[in-house]
Write a protein that holds these residues in place. Structure first.
Motif, PDB file in Angstrom:
ATOM      1  N   CYS A 124     -33.825  16.902  -2.183  1.00  0.00           N
ATOM      2  CA  CYS A 124     -34.106  16.036  -1.040  1.00  0.00           C
ATOM      3  C   CYS A 124     -33.067  16.232   0.053  1.00  0.00           C
ATOM      4  CB  CYS A 124     -34.091  14.563  -1.464  1.00  0.00           C
ATOM      5  SG  CYS A 124     -35.447  14.087  -2.543  1.00  0.00           S
ATOM      6  N   LEU A 125     -33.558  16.426   1.269  1.00  0.00           N
ATOM      7  CA  LEU A 125     -32.693  16.433   2.436  1.00  0.00           C
ATOM      8  C   LEU A 125     -32.957  15.156   3.219  1.00  0.00           C
ATOM      9  CD1 LEU A 125     -33.008  20.121   3.733  1.00  0.00           C
ATOM     10  CD2 LEU A 125     -31.526  19.187   1.951  1.00  0.00           C
ATOM     11  N   ILE A 126     -31.899  14.524   3.688  1.00  0.00           N
ATOM     12  CA  ILE A 126     -32.044  13.332   4.508  1.00  0.00           C
ATOM     13  C   ILE A 126     -32.300  13.774   5.947  1.00  0.00           C
ATOM     14  CG2 ILE A 126     -31.023  11.168   5.263  1.00  0.00           C
ATOM     15  CD1 ILE A 126     -31.397  11.357   2.246  1.00  0.00           C
ATOM     16  N   GLN A 127     -33.454  13.387   6.481  1.00  0.00           N
ATOM     17  CA  GLN A 127     -33.738  13.718   7.873  1.00  0.00           C
ATOM     18  C   GLN A 127     -33.022  12.717   8.770  1.00  0.00           C
ATOM     19  OE1 GLN A 127     -37.838  14.077   9.064  1.00  0.00           O
ATOM     20  NE2 GLN A 127     -37.301  14.330  11.223  1.00  0.00           N
ATOM     21  N   VAL A 128     -32.224  13.246   9.688  1.00  0.00           N
ATOM     22  CA  VAL A 128     -31.445  12.414  10.598  1.00  0.00           C
ATOM     23  C   VAL A 128     -32.103  12.431  11.975  1.00  0.00           C
ATOM     24  CG1 VAL A 128     -29.185  12.016  11.635  1.00  0.00           C
ATOM     25  CG2 VAL A 128     -29.345  12.995   9.335  1.00  0.00           C
ATOM     26  N   ALA A 129     -32.285  11.269  12.564  1.00  0.00           N
ATOM     27  CA  ALA A 129     -32.838  11.173  13.914  1.00  0.00           C
ATOM     28  C   ALA A 129     -31.709  11.400  14.921  1.00  0.00           C
ATOM     29  CB  ALA A 129     -33.464   9.803  14.130  1.00  0.00           C
ATOM     30  N   LEU A 130     -31.824  12.445  15.692  1.00  0.00           N
ATOM     31  CA  LEU A 130     -30.815  12.750  16.702  1.00  0.00           C
ATOM     32  C   LEU A 130     -31.224  12.239  18.079  1.00  0.00           C
ATOM     33  CD1 LEU A 130     -29.850  16.366  15.600  1.00  0.00           C
ATOM     34  CD2 LEU A 130     -28.676  14.231  15.069  1.00  0.00           C
ATOM     35  N   ASP A 131     -32.347  11.515  18.123  1.00  0.00           N
ATOM     36  CA  ASP A 131     -32.795  10.891  19.368  1.00  0.00           C
ATOM     37  C   ASP A 131     -33.400   9.532  19.043  1.00  0.00           C
ATOM     38  OD1 ASP A 131     -35.252  11.412  18.227  1.00  0.00           O
ATOM     39  OD2 ASP A 131     -35.774  13.022  19.611  1.00  0.00           O
ATOM     40  N   ASP A 132     -34.053   8.915  20.016  1.00  0.00           N
ATOM     41  CA  ASP A 132     -34.610   7.580  19.812  1.00  0.00           C
ATOM     42  C   ASP A 132     -36.128   7.603  19.671  1.00  0.00           C
ATOM     43  OD1 ASP A 132     -32.093   6.302  20.027  1.00  0.00           O
ATOM     44  OD2 ASP A 132     -32.189   6.470  22.211  1.00  0.00           O
ATOM     45  N   ASP A 133     -36.685   8.731  19.272  1.00  0.00           N
ATOM     46  CA  ASP A 133     -38.137   8.854  19.152  1.00  0.00           C
ATOM     47  C   ASP A 133     -38.555   8.612  17.707  1.00  0.00           C
ATOM     48  OD1 ASP A 133     -40.790   9.445  19.162  1.00  0.00           O
ATOM     49  OD2 ASP A 133     -40.604  11.459  20.013  1.00  0.00           O
ATOM     50  N   PRO A 134     -39.075   7.407  17.379  1.00  0.00           N
ATOM     51  CA  PRO A 134     -39.431   7.110  15.987  1.00  0.00           C
ATOM     52  C   PRO A 134     -40.563   7.977  15.462  1.00  0.00           C
ATOM     53  CG  PRO A 134     -40.259   5.406  17.465  1.00  0.00           C
ATOM     54  CD  PRO A 134     -39.376   6.293  18.296  1.00  0.00           C
TER      55      PRO A 134
END
Length: 230
Positions: A124-134
């Motif tokens: 499993c890789l944790i997907q990180v949000a690098l912006d504010d687009d849900p």
């Protein structure tokens, strides 16, 4: 003819990866190419396998599942790189070796339960949000370590590292620099979580400069995609 096209694309992508590694003093062996084969037929994947590609990425279960079943005879590692709904977990766990888009506790729990049921271990890789687009998925950077701890404690799962997509309208290098810093923080708590999945056809050079260990390439490798019809 198609084999020649794919071989040419693969050679070009490999050269770009090697050049990007050389530019920042990294060894080419540090970066794994994931061939993203969404909308492409199973025969393209078979050709890629014959050319030495071992890592394949898909982002739609309804396309990936039959393709993985058809190609079960090949020595491939299957990466699920798209957004994953919990109702697709049972199917995805059946073939995916690594899920790149883990971004919420409910998904962690569902993946772990199904992996145990099927007797599998899923990376499993944790997907990180690098912006504010849900709509693009991912945890907020502030929540990364807490979710990673949950993955590490869940039977049937293996914490691999982080994944991100560069935000639209921002210089990829700046985004990938933030991801590298987050990956470093994660590795301080989980030393084996060394994977950084970042970079696609247009921004793989910047991703490699900031530590990407896996790049997800489709268009540059296989040409422009065809529309996917359900």
């Amino acid at each position: 003819m198609r084999r020649d096209e794919i071989a040419a694309g693969l050679a070009e992508v490999d050269a770009r990866i090697a050049e990007a590694c050389h530019a920042v003093g990294r060894d080419r062996s540090e970066v794994t190419l994931i061939a993203v084969t969404k909308t492409r037929p199973a025969e393209d994947v078979r050709i890629l396998s014959g050319l030495g590609v071992r890592d394949v990425g898909e982002n739609r279960d309804q396309e990936a599942a039959p393709k993985a079943h058809e190609l079960a005879d090949l020595p491939l590692t299957w990466h699920f790189v798209g957004q994953l709904q919990t109702n697709k977990v049972r199917s995805v766990v059946g073939y995916a070796d690594v899920v790149h888009s883990v971004d919420r506790l409910r998904l962690v729990e569902a993946l772990g339960k199904e992996a145990v049921r099927q007797g599998r271990e899923v990376g499993c890789l944790i997907q990180v949000a690098l912006d504010d687009d849900p709509a693009r998925g991912g945890v907020r950077p502030a929540d990364l370590l807490a979710l990673a701890d949950e993955v590490a404690l869940t039977e049937g799962l293996r914490l691999g590292g982080v994944m991100a997509v560069a935000p639209l309208g921002e210089e990829p290098a700046k985004a990938f620099a933030r991801l590298r810093d987050l990956a470093t923080r994660l590795q301080e708590q989980h030393p084996r979580a060394t994977m950084i999945s970042a970079g696609m056809s247009e921004d793989l050079v910047e991703a490699i400069a900031y530590g990407a260990t896996h790049v997800r390439v489709g268009t540059a490798l296989l040409g422009r995609r065809k529309p996917f019809v359900r």
